[in-house]
Scaffold this motif. Structure first.
Motif, PDB file in Angstrom:
ATOM      1  N   LEU A  37      34.462  42.232  45.517  1.00 36.00           N
ATOM      2  CA  LEU A  37      34.191  41.319  46.073  1.00 36.00           C
ATOM      3  C   LEU A  37      32.683  41.295  46.388  1.00 36.00           C
ATOM      4  O   LEU A  37      32.420  42.599  46.916  1.00 36.00           O
ATOM      5  CB  LEU A  37      34.910  40.566  47.901  1.00 36.00           C
ATOM      6  N   TYR A  38      31.884  40.182  46.135  1.00 38.47           N
ATOM      7  CA  TYR A  38      29.765  40.170  46.145  1.00 38.47           C
ATOM      8  C   TYR A  38      30.408  38.416  45.833  1.00 38.47           C
ATOM      9  O   TYR A  38      30.658  37.527  45.855  1.00 38.47           O
ATOM     10  CB  TYR A  38      30.290  40.700  44.422  1.00 38.47           C
ATOM     11  N   LEU A  54      31.963  33.539  46.815  1.00 40.55           N
ATOM     12  CA  LEU A  54      32.706  34.952  46.860  1.00 40.55           C
ATOM     13  C   LEU A  54      33.196  34.569  45.688  1.00 40.55           C
ATOM     14  O   LEU A  54      33.839  34.638  44.866  1.00 40.55           O
ATOM     15  CB  LEU A  54      34.321  34.690  47.876  1.00 40.55           C
ATOM     16  N   ARG A  66      39.716  43.449  42.472  1.00 40.46           N
ATOM     17  CA  ARG A  66      40.046  43.147  44.502  1.00 40.46           C
ATOM     18  C   ARG A  66      38.459  43.629  44.040  1.00 40.46           C
ATOM     19  O   ARG A  66      38.231  43.585  45.564  1.00 40.46           O
ATOM     20  CB  ARG A  66      40.702  44.313  44.026  1.00 40.46           C
ATOM     21  N   TYR A 102      35.915  44.629  49.264  1.00 44.13           N
ATOM     22  CA  TYR A 102      36.825  45.516  48.750  1.00 44.13           C
ATOM     23  C   TYR A 102      37.944  43.869  49.364  1.00 44.13           C
ATOM     24  O   TYR A 102      38.467  44.232  50.345  1.00 44.13           O
ATOM     25  CB  TYR A 102      37.406  46.275  48.844  1.00 44.13           C
ATOM     26  N   ASN A 103      39.457  43.491  48.338  1.00 45.99           N
ATOM     27  CA  ASN A 103      40.167  43.330  48.940  1.00 45.99           C
ATOM     28  C   ASN A 103      41.411  43.880  49.116  1.00 45.99           C
ATOM     29  O   ASN A 103      42.005  44.350  48.138  1.00 45.99           O
ATOM     30  CB  ASN A 103      40.533  42.279  46.879  1.00 45.99           C
ATOM     31  N   ASN A 160      35.458  37.568  43.060  1.00 49.37           N
ATOM     32  CA  ASN A 160      36.768  38.757  43.072  1.00 49.37           C
ATOM     33  C   ASN A 160      36.166  39.072  41.812  1.00 49.37           C
ATOM     34  O   ASN A 160      37.475  38.447  40.455  1.00 49.37           O
ATOM     35  CB  ASN A 160      37.668  38.115  43.569  1.00 49.37           C
ATOM     36  N   LEU A 212      34.116  42.853  54.660  1.00 52.52           N
ATOM     37  CA  LEU A 212      33.228  42.592  53.365  1.00 52.52           C
ATOM     38  C   LEU A 212      32.022  43.212  54.156  1.00 52.52           C
ATOM     39  O   LEU A 212      32.776  43.223  55.845  1.00 52.52           O
ATOM     40  CB  LEU A 212      32.617  41.053  53.417  1.00 52.52           C
ATOM     41  N   ARG A 231      38.524  27.488  44.439  1.00 54.70           N
ATOM     42  CA  ARG A 231      38.505  28.456  43.065  1.00 54.70           C
ATOM     43  C   ARG A 231      39.465  28.497  42.240  1.00 54.70           C
ATOM     44  O   ARG A 231      40.438  28.448  41.289  1.00 54.70           O
ATOM     45  CB  ARG A 231      39.197  29.959  44.371  1.00 54.70           C
ATOM     46  N   GLY A 279      41.193  40.815  52.939  1.00 55.14           N
ATOM     47  CA  GLY A 279      39.684  41.643  52.762  1.00 55.14           C
ATOM     48  C   GLY A 279      39.202  42.114  54.159  1.00 55.14           C
ATOM     49  O   GLY A 279      39.458  41.746  54.612  1.00 55.14           O
TER      50      GLY A 279
END
Length: 438
Positions: free
Chosen positions: A293-294, A286, A291, A326-327, A288, A339, A437, A337
């Motif tokens: 997300l993908y 993930l 904000r 989107y977060n 970010n 998804l 992360r 978020g």
């Protein structure tokens, strides 16, 4: 400790060790990517058996697809690849023969180049795998009841059978290779598009670990490979943006669905039902940025059990998604978020005879097992919450815990024979993950 969590511990130990490696300016980069390629894989003993019968050997090349993640801290590289290798299909009488493997590999390497758009990396990989060899009718069964009345249609051999569940993965595998890659900046975005190529050699270092029914299949796990792909990279100069990161998590999911409709067909045929609700183990990548997300996600869920005193059976589904979202809330180390994922799913039912003869008798008799499969598109909306804990004094990475809830929608009929499995493929789910992360 489950295998995936051993890899998480290895990741933490690795990054903690990097923190102790000198006091020079820290550089970081993370990438996720998709790969396609080709590699060697040959059945030497099986081909010799065919040659003795005046038949030509099987095709000796794999086609490879896969997903991967890579983190660079200074000149050190650590990553994870999940690969599926499929051999060519060979026709013999009314039967089709083919073999395939899949593998999960942890990559450890060293970059020969400084932080720049171009990278040259030498790496080695350690991991585990799965092997499937089958000889089944060319024409798929079109009627489920007829199939269950006479399921002995060919034979299926499996070593470390992930269709019984992800943690049946096993037997040590290794790769040694080089990676060449180049980043192309995206105007107005901190990310870059990475083009990547890998070449090297894969092998099974322990002889005899892939024997099945009197035939050595070790050579299917060995050979040179070439892979190319593309992905999203977050270069060092953009890594310290507050909202820029690409992380990886290992997930455990619970699906609130069942195989009740399918079980009634099994019971009508005199077979035991598949009990319980499916659960999964998988991988989520993930990104970010501001904000947005993908990323990508894959997981494997399964039900298994004894069909009767002579046979075992399993019902398995692999799901692969591309996610965007989107977060909604970010507060310190906490986030919420949403998804949406669009991807691929399959459904596979296998009915295996427990005791089959060795080759060459197995090749002559053939009819012991049955196998049904189908595939199509899947859609899922979901919401998630995450909490990150900064790790090490220099805050090289966060240890991230996530909880997710969503609903999966099949966009195809997913029929086994003439019987729709859409009710099994659809339903709500929850998953929990732990990851890294940078």
């Amino acid at each position: 400790m489950p295998l995936f969590y051993r890899y998480i511990v290895l990741f933490i130990v690795f990054l903690s060790a990097v923190e102790l490696h000198g006091q020079q300016l820290m550089t970081k980069r993370s990438t996720f990517y998709a790969l396609v390629g080709t590699s060697g894989g040959k059945l030497n003993q099986f081909d010799e058996m065919l040659s003795e019968r005046g038949l030509s050997g099987l095709r000796s090349r794999y086609q490879t697809i896969g997903l991967g993640y890579q983190a660079r801290i200074n000149d050190f590289i650590l990553g994870l690849d999940v690969l599926h290798n499929r051999g060519g299909v060979n026709e013999f009488d009314e039967f089709s023969m083919n073999y395939r493997t899949s593998r999960a590999l942890v990559n450890v390497g060293y970059a020969f180049t400084e932080e720049s758009p171009f990278q040259l990396i030498h790496y080695m990989s350690l991991g585990v795998g799965f092997l499937n060899f089958q000889m089944l009718p060319t024409d798929r069964p079109k009627d489920l009841e007829a199939f269950l009345d006479n399921p002995e249609q060919g034979f299926v051999l499996r070593k470390k059978d992930i269709q019984r569940g992800t943690f049946h993965y096993g037997n040590f595998l290794t790769e040694i290779g080089f990676q060449l890659s180049y980043d192309f900046d995206l105007p107005g975005r901190p990310e870059a598009v990475k083009l990547i190529s890998k070449l090297g050699y894969s092998f099974s270092p322990l002889a005899g670990k892939w024997n099945m029914n009197g035939i050595n299949f070790d050579n299917t796990q060995s050979g040179a490979f070439v892979r190319v792909g593309a992905g999203i990279s977050l270069p060092d100069r953009n890594f310290f943006y507050k909202d820029a990161s690409i992380g990886i998590s290992l997930i455990r999911g619970i699906h609130f669905t069942n195989a009740n409709d399918f079980n009634r067909k099994l019971e009508d045929a005199g077979l035991n039902p598949l009990t319980g609700a499916p659960s999964n183990w998988g991988l989520r990548i993930l990104g970010n940025t501001n904000r947005m997300l993908y990323g990508a996600e894959l997981y494997n869920l399964a039900l298994k059990g004894a069909a009767n005193s002579d046979k075992n059976h399993s019902l398995n589904s692999l799901r692969v998604y591309g996610n965007i979202g989107y977060n909604l809330i970010e507060f310190r180390n906490f986030g919420i978020g949403t998804l949406v994922g669009l991807g691929y799913g399959n459904i596979r039912y296998t009915l295996l005879t427990n005791d089959k003869p060795d080759f060459p008798e197995l090749f002559e008799q053939r009819k012991f097992d049955g196998y049904l499969r189908n595939s199509g598109l899947m859609l899922k909306p979901e919401v998630f919450a995450e909490y990150g804990i900064p790790m090490t004094k220099r805050k090289l990475f966060d240890l991230v815990f996530t909880a997710t809830a969503g609903y999966e929608l099949p966009l195809a009929n997913y029929k086994l024979g003439d019987f729709s499995m859409s009710s099994f493929m659809s339903g709500s789910y929850m998953s929990f993950g732990v990851g890294i992360r940078p």
